[in-house]
Design a protein around this motif. Structure first.
Motif, PDB file in Angstrom:
ATOM      1  N   THR A  12      -3.480 -23.129  15.569  1.00 40.10           N
ATOM      2  CA  THR A  12      -3.280 -21.762  16.039  1.00 40.10           C
ATOM      3  C   THR A  12      -4.630 -21.253  16.525  1.00 40.10           C
TER       4      THR A  12
ATOM      5  N   ILE B  12      -6.688 -17.847  17.558  1.00 39.09           N
ATOM      6  CA  ILE B  12      -6.664 -16.387  17.415  1.00 39.09           C
ATOM      7  C   ILE B  12      -7.897 -15.784  18.079  1.00 39.09           C
TER       8      ILE B  12
ATOM      9  N   ILE C 213      -2.924 -13.407  18.398  1.00 42.52           N
ATOM     10  CA  ILE C 213      -2.663 -14.848  18.458  1.00 42.52           C
ATOM     11  C   ILE C 213      -2.632 -15.242  19.926  1.00 42.52           C
TER      12      ILE C 213
ATOM     13  N   THR D 168       1.187 -11.741  13.907  1.00 38.68           N
ATOM     14  CA  THR D 168       0.043 -11.242  13.137  1.00 38.68           C
ATOM     15  C   THR D 168       0.490 -10.552  11.861  1.00 38.68           C
TER      16      THR D 168
END
Length: 99
Positions: free
Chosen positions: A35, A37, A56, A66
């Motif tokens: 992921t 961010i 994100i 989130t």
């Protein structure tokens, strides 16, 4: 758990940003690996707690938001690690008035 840069997370420059200090964070391990961010502004509140927000950019889990408490906790741990490194390296810049 103390998180380590390039083991648990990786800082990634953001392409196309005019701000050379703009970075994303790619999570390498933890509850949501791969992921990516982007951290927003940090602020110390009236409660003397550090408040932050993030977005994100991408995730293999298309349903991840989130609002996910596990992700929020892990991002907080990543942020703590980033700030500790910045303090040690003398790279932390602060401002009382952020627009």
């Amino acid at each position: 758990m103390k998180l380590i840069e390039d083991e648990h997370y990786m800082l990634v420059p953001i392409d196309g940003e005019d701000n050379e200090q703009a970075w994303a964070v790619r999570l390498l391990e933890g509850p949501h690996p791969e992921t990516v961010i982007r951290l927003g502004a940090l602020k110390v509140g009236d409660d003397d707690m550090l408040h932050f927000n993030f977005t994100i950019d991408s995730s293999p889990n298309g349903d991840l938001t989130t609002d996910d408490m596990e992700l929020q906790q892990y991002v907080g741990d990543v942020l703590e690690s980033i700030l500790e490194i910045a303090v040690v390296e003398g790279a932390l810049a602060t401002s009382d008035d952020i627009d």
